[in-house]
Design a protein around this motif. Structure first.
Motif, PDB file in Angstrom:
ATOM      1  N   VAL A 437       1.014  -1.125   0.169  1.00  8.21           N
ATOM      2  CA  VAL A 437      -0.064   0.036  -0.095  1.00  8.21           C
ATOM      3  C   VAL A 437       0.789   1.319  -0.108  1.00  8.21           C
ATOM      4  O   VAL A 437       1.686   1.315   0.714  1.00  8.21           O
ATOM      5  CB  VAL A 437      -0.761   0.000   1.354  1.00  8.21           C
ATOM      6  CG1 VAL A 437      -1.645   1.208   1.347  1.00  8.21           C
ATOM      7  CG2 VAL A 437      -1.807  -1.324   1.137  1.00  8.21           C
ATOM      8  N   ARG A 438       0.502   2.246  -0.940  1.00 12.08           N
ATOM      9  CA  ARG A 438       1.414   3.325  -0.961  1.00 12.08           C
ATOM     10  C   ARG A 438       1.024   4.248   0.239  1.00 12.08           C
ATOM     11  O   ARG A 438      -0.015   4.394   0.701  1.00 12.08           O
ATOM     12  CB  ARG A 438       1.151   4.181  -2.253  1.00 12.08           C
ATOM     13  CG  ARG A 438      -0.085   4.762  -2.458  1.00 12.08           C
ATOM     14  CD  ARG A 438      -0.412   5.531  -3.858  1.00 12.08           C
ATOM     15  NE  ARG A 438      -1.544   5.804  -3.950  1.00 12.08           N
ATOM     16  CZ  ARG A 438      -2.217   7.048  -3.661  1.00 12.08           C
ATOM     17  NH1 ARG A 438      -0.984   7.702  -3.271  1.00 12.08           N
ATOM     18  NH2 ARG A 438      -3.196   7.717  -4.123  1.00 12.08           N
ATOM     19  N   ALA A 440       0.094   7.318   1.160  1.00 11.98           N
ATOM     20  CA  ALA A 440      -0.757   8.429   0.901  1.00 11.98           C
ATOM     21  C   ALA A 440      -2.114   8.668   1.698  1.00 11.98           C
ATOM     22  O   ALA A 440      -2.439   7.787   2.027  1.00 11.98           O
ATOM     23  CB  ALA A 440      -1.047   8.550  -0.701  1.00 11.98           C
ATOM     24  N   ALA A 441      -2.615  10.055   1.660  1.00 10.94           N
ATOM     25  CA  ALA A 441      -3.898  10.044   2.443  1.00 10.94           C
ATOM     26  C   ALA A 441      -4.970   9.409   1.679  1.00 10.94           C
ATOM     27  O   ALA A 441      -5.111   9.346   0.517  1.00 10.94           O
ATOM     28  CB  ALA A 441      -4.114  11.756   2.580  1.00 10.94           C
ATOM     29  N   ASP A 442      -5.843   9.203   2.606  1.00 10.22           N
ATOM     30  CA  ASP A 442      -7.046   8.600   1.935  1.00 10.22           C
ATOM     31  C   ASP A 442      -8.003   9.493   1.040  1.00 10.22           C
ATOM     32  O   ASP A 442      -7.899  10.740   1.391  1.00 10.22           O
ATOM     33  CB  ASP A 442      -8.054   7.859   3.091  1.00 10.22           C
ATOM     34  CG  ASP A 442      -7.328   6.761   3.919  1.00 10.22           C
ATOM     35  OD1 ASP A 442      -6.473   6.120   3.286  1.00 10.22           O
ATOM     36  OD2 ASP A 442      -7.710   6.621   5.071  1.00 10.22           O
ATOM     37  N   GLN A 443      -8.455   8.989   0.148  1.00 10.01           N
ATOM     38  CA  GLN A 443      -9.434   9.753  -0.662  1.00 10.01           C
ATOM     39  C   GLN A 443     -10.866   9.877  -0.150  1.00 10.01           C
ATOM     40  O   GLN A 443     -11.250   8.664   0.287  1.00 10.01           O
ATOM     41  CB  GLN A 443      -9.094   9.270  -2.143  1.00 10.01           C
ATOM     42  CG  GLN A 443      -8.063   9.556  -2.645  1.00 10.01           C
ATOM     43  CD  GLN A 443      -8.044   9.129  -4.153  1.00 10.01           C
ATOM     44  OE1 GLN A 443      -7.796   7.922  -4.250  1.00 10.01           O
ATOM     45  NE2 GLN A 443      -7.876  10.011  -5.226  1.00 10.01           N
ATOM     46  N   ARG A 448      -9.876   2.486   1.318  1.00  5.73           N
ATOM     47  CA  ARG A 448      -8.516   2.311   1.970  1.00  5.73           C
ATOM     48  C   ARG A 448      -7.819   3.047   1.138  1.00  5.73           C
ATOM     49  O   ARG A 448      -8.199   3.596   0.081  1.00  5.73           O
ATOM     50  CB  ARG A 448      -8.261   0.772   1.768  1.00  5.73           C
ATOM     51  CG  ARG A 448      -8.533   0.042   0.596  1.00  5.73           C
ATOM     52  CD  ARG A 448      -7.834  -1.181   0.455  1.00  5.73           C
ATOM     53  NE  ARG A 448      -8.418  -1.904  -0.858  1.00  5.73           N
ATOM     54  CZ  ARG A 448      -7.910  -1.699  -1.964  1.00  5.73           C
ATOM     55  NH1 ARG A 448      -7.046  -0.603  -2.032  1.00  5.73           N
ATOM     56  NH2 ARG A 448      -7.964  -2.145  -3.118  1.00  5.73           N
ATOM     57  N   GLN A 449      -6.437   2.897   1.339  1.00  2.00           N
ATOM     58  CA  GLN A 449      -5.280   3.565   0.577  1.00  2.00           C
ATOM     59  C   GLN A 449      -5.299   2.896  -0.879  1.00  2.00           C
ATOM     60  O   GLN A 449      -5.592   1.652  -0.572  1.00  2.00           O
ATOM     61  CB  GLN A 449      -4.141   3.709   1.321  1.00  2.00           C
ATOM     62  CG  GLN A 449      -4.159   4.776   2.300  1.00  2.00           C
ATOM     63  CD  GLN A 449      -3.015   4.885   3.056  1.00  2.00           C
ATOM     64  OE1 GLN A 449      -2.311   3.961   3.288  1.00  2.00           O
ATOM     65  NE2 GLN A 449      -2.425   6.167   3.631  1.00  2.00           N
ATOM     66  N   ASP A 455      -2.494   2.622  -8.020  1.00  2.00           N
ATOM     67  CA  ASP A 455      -1.663   3.846  -8.209  1.00  2.00           C
ATOM     68  C   ASP A 455      -1.192   3.962  -9.514  1.00  2.00           C
ATOM     69  O   ASP A 455      -1.266   4.738 -10.257  1.00  2.00           O
ATOM     70  CB  ASP A 455      -0.771   4.153  -7.091  1.00  2.00           C
ATOM     71  CG  ASP A 455      -0.246   5.535  -7.201  1.00  2.00           C
ATOM     72  OD1 ASP A 455      -1.031   6.600  -7.560  1.00  2.00           O
ATOM     73  OD2 ASP A 455       0.798   5.851  -6.911  1.00  2.00           O
TER      74      ASP A 455
END
Length: 692
Positions: A437-438, A440-443, A448-449, A455
């Motif tokens: 999992v990268r 980065a902030a959740d969208q 989840r990420q 990505d």
């Protein structure tokens, strides 16, 4: 027939009328209005009483307040809700824009709850004539300490009030007032503060505070005494007294004594009253008088979980009663004074117009979810441990998402004589690197990420979800015209069946779904085109150019026709069942039809949203697969990043790479994972990787 019902009073509320002078039964001068206002203003600053008032008011202020539109016209409900800044029950599910002017209900409620502190809290209404309507623009608080006179009618209702701070202004008539009063009896419009019973404990506590502070200051370090030598003269005794009185405690303090003099520090001997225990007892009495005994549970020598639950239940019920009293006063008012809602409706629509009600929820009726309660409900079979329940519990208790890697392998499928789609037979797992999992902030809208593979594919899950959500919201809104026509048609058929006394007709209620199918087809085609463009953009982000394919309108139209027919049949079935329930012997056909019409209008749109959302998910998948058909071969991977209520099979397939496009289409071709336990609510999808 002559009616002999009494139409006039013989008795009266009080022995007087005109200027109200106070509560005749109150014996303590400081607690008789208007002196009581000053007394309660002092009492409210006691730490224990401040906590009691906060425990009473804060849960009521954070509760859900709304306008109940039951039985009222939409125009009436909308005007009341707009002027009070309150949501409409069952309609406004999301918070609206911030209110910048006019009445702010949260602020009005905070001030109305001063009736608990002082016994009463009056407000003056002010309107503005706008577009031919009387619009409520202000509920100005008239604080209790400003009220100098309460003038009554002979029947004990308020005639006018006079404010001390405005002696030259005219009296305020009752019809302009909203009067919140706690525990009013007779013509005692000053009510009874919830702190009244705590007055004795409060008075003693503050006296004990002063005495205890003095004793600590006086005896905390002992009393110095200087002993004069034997045979001392009066002058030497006086000098000993002066030396003892001049002593002070400090880091640099010291004493020098003449020859023969002796210094002693004498402490208290014997026992002294336990002031702290008495103060603690008085605090408990102040909590108990407001049913807030749960505030003292942490300081008691014994207790139990069951006792705490009992205290909490009783306290919450008392809060609910107080909140409902506030809501009733704001809706209907007090004797001789119309409520906020009632007067607003009377001014604009006449006295015969039904008025909506202000309602309050989640004060004393809300049941907290506990592990024990869930276990009992599961054992009793009242609920099932489905993915949505798990997602709710994890969210409510702020638990982390279930890790996919921690799941046990799914059980082997039972052998079946009929062949079933089995895309899992052609799956293969991605490598460990691909499952990372990268950071980065959740969208928003994503559970989840993104994984590294997601990505690198260029997919934008939040945009995919938003496109689908916008299409669904627009479709549900446009569907209202279809639904209204269907309801009217069903009401006519039901009225005819009841009038003909032929219940068999209820089993053959029919609806024309042609217009609904056309509306759904147009929405599916439009969303398929947008989804095809999103898939083409994902390919372009990986250096692959592919023209978005045109949606297969014929195939989408066939799906839309089936779903529209199923929705029509579902609505007809619901109408028939309700009509059959209401069709008692002698029932009036028009009344039954009207009742069924109201029943259908009140149905939740959850089923409708599920079915229309499923159709749009299929359209979204159709657009994406159309682009994949035209693009070069790639690696096709399942993604459940949009499936917020993920079931076991969907969690298991999340991140699986398919052998080819046919296997991916067999798993997700209809817009959801074929083995999803959530069925039409699944939001899984497939993305493509053209580069390793």
């Amino acid at each position: 027939m002559t009616i002999s019902a009494p139409t006039q009073d013989i008795g009266h509320l009080e022995q007087h009328y005109g200027l109200w002078l106070g509560d005749w039964l109150e014996q303590i001068p400081d607690l008789i209005w208007p002196q009581s206002v000053q007394t309660y203003a002092r009492m409210r600053h006691d730490p224990q009483l401040t906590a009691v008032l906060a425990a009473y008011t804060l849960p009521i202020r954070r509760a859900t307040w709304a306008i109940d539109p039951a039985g009222c016209r939409d125009e009436v409900v909308a005007l009341v809700a707009d002027d009070l800044g309150l949501p409409i029950l069952g309609a406004d599910t999301e918070p609206g824009p911030a209110r910048r002017r006019g009445v702010r209900w949260a602020d009005h409620l905070r001030l109305a709850l001063l009736s608990l502190t002082y016994g009463f809290a009056p407000f003056e209404r002010r309107y503005e004539i706008r577009d031919g309507r009387a619009r409520l623009v202000n509920l100005g608080e008239r604080l209790p300490h400003t009220i100098g006179a309460i003038n009554l009618h002979r029947d004990g209702t308020i005639k006018t009030i006079q404010q001390d701070l405005a002696p030259i202004s005219p009296p305020i008539p009752a019809e302009r007032l909203v009067w919140y009063v706690h525990e009013r009896e007779g013509a005692n419009w000053a009510g009874r503060s919830i702190m009244r019973a705590a007055y004795g404990a409060w008075l003693l506590k503050h006296e004990i505070w002063r005495v205890h502070a003095t004793s600590i200051r006086r005896f905390g370090m002992g009393v110095p005494n200087v002993e004069a030598p034997p045979g001392a003269t009066p002058v030497q005794v006086a000098e000993a007294q002066r030396l003892a009185s001049a002593m002070r405690v400090g880091d640099q303090s010291g004493v020098g004594l003449p020859n023969g003099f002796k210094l002693n520090i004498t402490g208290m001997t014997g026992s002294a009253p336990d002031a702290m225990a008495f103060i603690h007892y008085l605090d408990q009495q102040m909590s108990r008088q407001a049913l807030a005994g749960l505030m003292d549970l942490g300081d008691t020598s014994n207790g139990s979980r069951a006792l705490g639950d009992s205290f909490l239940d009783l306290f919450l019920l008392s809060l609910q009663a107080v909140a409902e009293e506030i809501a009733d006063t704001a809706t209907s008012g007090q004797p001789g004074m119309a409520g906020i809602v009632a007067q607003l409706v009377d001014y604009n629509f006449g006295e015969e117009e039904p008025a909506p009600r202000i309602v309050v929820q989640d004060v004393g009726s809300r049941q907290e979810v506990t592990a024990e309660a869930l276990d009992m409900l599961l054992r009793a079979g009242a609920i099932n441990p489905d993915p949505e329940l798990e997602a709710y519990v994890r969210k409510a208790w702020r638990l982390p998402e279930r890790a996919t890697a921690a799941l046990p392998p799914p059980p082997a499928p039972e052998p079946t004589p009929e062949p079933a789609p089995a895309p899992q037979a052609r799956h293969r797992r991605r490598t460990g690197r691909a499952r990372q999992v990268r950071a980065a902030a959740d969208q928003e809208g994503v559970r989840r990420q993104l994984t590294l593979a997601e990505d690198s594919s260029g997919m934008d899950p939040a945009a995919i979800q938003q496109t689908w959500q916008d299409a669904l919201d627009a479709l549900v809104n446009d569907w209202q015209d279809v639904a209204e026509g269907w309801r009217d048609d069903l009401a006519d058929q039901i009225e005819q069946a009841i009038a003909d006394d032929d219940l068999d007709q209820l089993a053959h209620l029919t609806l024309d779904s042609t217009a609904a199918a056309a509306l759904l087809t147009a929405a599916m085609v439009a969303l398929a085109a947008l989804s095809a463009q999103q898939m083409a953009d994902e390919a372009a982000s990986q250096g692959v150019t592919v023209e978005p394919a045109q949606p297969d309108e014929e195939a989408l139209g066939a799906v839309a026709a089936v779903i529209a027919a199923l929705l029509a049949a579902w609505l007809a079935g619901a109408a028939a069942r309700e009509a059959l329930r209401l069709a008692v012997p002698g029932a009036v056909a028009t009344a039954v039809a009207a009742a069924v019409l109201a029943f259908l209008a009140g149905l939740s749109d959850r089923f409708l949203r599920d079915q229309l959302g499923s159709a749009l998910s299929q359209a979204q998948a159709s657009g994406r697969f159309a682009v994949l058909d035209a693009a070069p071969a790639a690696r096709y991977v399942a993604s459940e990043v949009l499936d917020t209520a993920t079931c076991g099979p969907c969690r298991d397939v999340d991140g699986v790479e398919f052998d080819d496009l046919d296997a991916a289409r067999a798993a997700y071709g209809n817009g959801s994972y074929i083995h999803c336990q959530g069925g039409v609510r699944c939001r899984g999808t497939v993305f493509a990787l053209w580069n390793d």
